[in-house]
Design a protein around this motif. Structure first.
Motif, short mmCIF file in Angstrom:
data_model
loop_
_atom_site.label_atom_id
_atom_site.label_comp_id
_atom_site.label_asym_id
_atom_site.label_seq_id
_atom_site.Cartn_x
_atom_site.Cartn_y
_atom_site.Cartn_z
N VAL A 48 0.84 -1.20 0.00
CA VAL A 48 0.00 0.00 0.00
C VAL A 48 0.87 1.25 0.00
N ILE A 49 2.01 1.20 0.71
CA ILE A 49 2.93 2.34 0.71
C ILE A 49 3.41 2.61 -0.72
N ALA A 50 3.77 1.55 -1.44
CA ALA A 50 4.21 1.70 -2.83
C ALA A 50 3.10 2.31 -3.69
N GLU A 51 1.87 1.89 -3.44
CA GLU A 51 0.72 2.41 -4.18
C GLU A 51 0.52 3.91 -3.90
N ILE A 52 0.68 4.29 -2.64
CA ILE A 52 0.50 5.70 -2.26
C ILE A 52 1.60 6.57 -2.85
N VAL A 53 2.84 6.10 -2.77
CA VAL A 53 3.96 6.87 -3.32
C VAL A 53 3.78 7.05 -4.83
N LYS B 265 8.69 4.67 12.42
CA LYS B 265 7.79 3.68 11.82
C LYS B 265 7.02 4.35 10.68
N GLY B 266 7.12 3.76 9.50
CA GLY B 266 6.46 4.31 8.32
C GLY B 266 7.24 5.45 7.68
N LYS B 267 8.51 5.57 8.03
CA LYS B 267 9.34 6.65 7.47
C LYS B 267 9.48 6.53 5.96
N ALA B 268 9.45 5.32 5.43
CA ALA B 268 9.55 5.13 3.98
C ALA B 268 8.38 5.80 3.28
N LEU B 269 7.21 5.75 3.89
CA LEU B 269 6.04 6.41 3.32
C LEU B 269 6.25 7.92 3.29
N VAL B 270 6.65 8.49 4.42
CA VAL B 270 6.85 9.94 4.50
C VAL B 270 7.91 10.39 3.51
N GLY C 27 8.91 8.86 0.82
CA GLY C 27 8.43 8.63 -0.54
C GLY C 27 7.48 9.69 -1.04
N VAL C 28 6.52 10.10 -0.21
CA VAL C 28 5.56 11.12 -0.66
C VAL C 28 6.22 12.50 -0.73
N LYS C 29 7.18 12.75 0.17
CA LYS C 29 7.91 14.02 0.07
C LYS C 29 8.68 14.08 -1.24
N LYS C 30 9.35 13.00 -1.56
CA LYS C 30 10.14 12.93 -2.80
C LYS C 30 9.23 13.06 -4.03
N ALA C 31 8.00 12.56 -3.92
CA ALA C 31 7.05 12.65 -5.04
C ALA C 31 6.47 14.05 -5.18
N GLY C 32 6.75 14.93 -4.20
CA GLY C 32 6.30 16.31 -4.30
C GLY C 32 5.03 16.63 -3.52
N ALA C 33 4.63 15.75 -2.63
CA ALA C 33 3.42 16.00 -1.84
C ALA C 33 3.65 17.15 -0.87
N HIS C 34 2.57 17.85 -0.57
CA HIS C 34 2.61 18.93 0.41
C HIS C 34 2.56 18.31 1.80
N VAL C 35 3.55 18.60 2.63
CA VAL C 35 3.64 18.02 3.97
C VAL C 35 3.42 19.12 5.01
#
Length: 183
Positions: free
Chosen positions: A50-55, A76-81, A83-91
């Motif tokens: 699911v993390i891969a899907e979200i990224v 925990k779940g740092k790969a998700l954070v 990944g989405v930062k790298k993809a350009g998501a607004h954090v």
């Protein structure tokens, strides 16, 4: 999303229960062009697939869907954070409210946002009655703003809707009942 479309459908999910493919289904374009919001709480509990899907989704998001991930911080779940930062998501990083003065400021800002004001003594009384949970405080502020006439909320209004001490445990209540102190 609600400003753009007040009727946007909201899907509120818990991280540990999101299945692979579910995000793709919820973010797929609607036949009717409806907007939607997908909120995933406890995002640190998402499985690897699911993390891969979200990224992947974050790299090319839909214009009709807003994805909100709630992550408490930590490793925990740092790969998700990451990944989405790298993809350009607004954090948006939200600092934890821990000090009494911060909770008082929170109460005042919630009521100010509703176009109301609250006195210092009334805000303290609200904190004493409701406790420290920000969701409960926000709900209490919303109720007071909706149900109380006038622009300023005073101690009498707080006492009318919120009595007692929120931090009392169930054990204390049970002990009092067994001792015959039912009040």
């Amino acid at each position: 999303a609600r400003a753009a479309d007040a009727g946007a459908e909201v899907h509120d999910l818990v991280g540990g229960k999101v299945q692979p493919g579910e995000l793709t289904q919820l973010t797929s374009p609607s036949l009717f062009g409806d907007r939607s919001v997908v909120v995933i709480r406890s995002a640190q509990d998402l499985v690897k697939e699911v993390i891969a899907e979200i990224v992947s989704y974050a790299a090319d998001p839909s214009d009709d869907t807003v994805l909100v991930l709630v992550h408490p911080g930590g490793v925990k779940g740092k790969a998700l954070v990451d990944g989405v930062k790298k993809a350009g998501a607004h954090v948006v990083t939200v600092a934890k409210v821990t000090k009494p003065a911060e909770r008082l400021a929170f109460v005042k800002s919630e009521l100010k946002r509703a176009g109301r004001t609250i006195g210092g003594d009334a805000a303290v009384a609200l904190l004493d009655a409701v406790g420290n949970d920000l969701r409960e405080l926000a709900a209490a502020c919303n109720q007071l703003a909706f149900d109380t006439p006038g622009k300023t909320i005073d101690e009498a209004a707080v006492a009318r809707y919120h009595r007692g001490r929120a931090e009392v445990s169930g054990f204390t209540v049970a002990d009092s009942a067994v001792e015959g102190r039912l009040g």
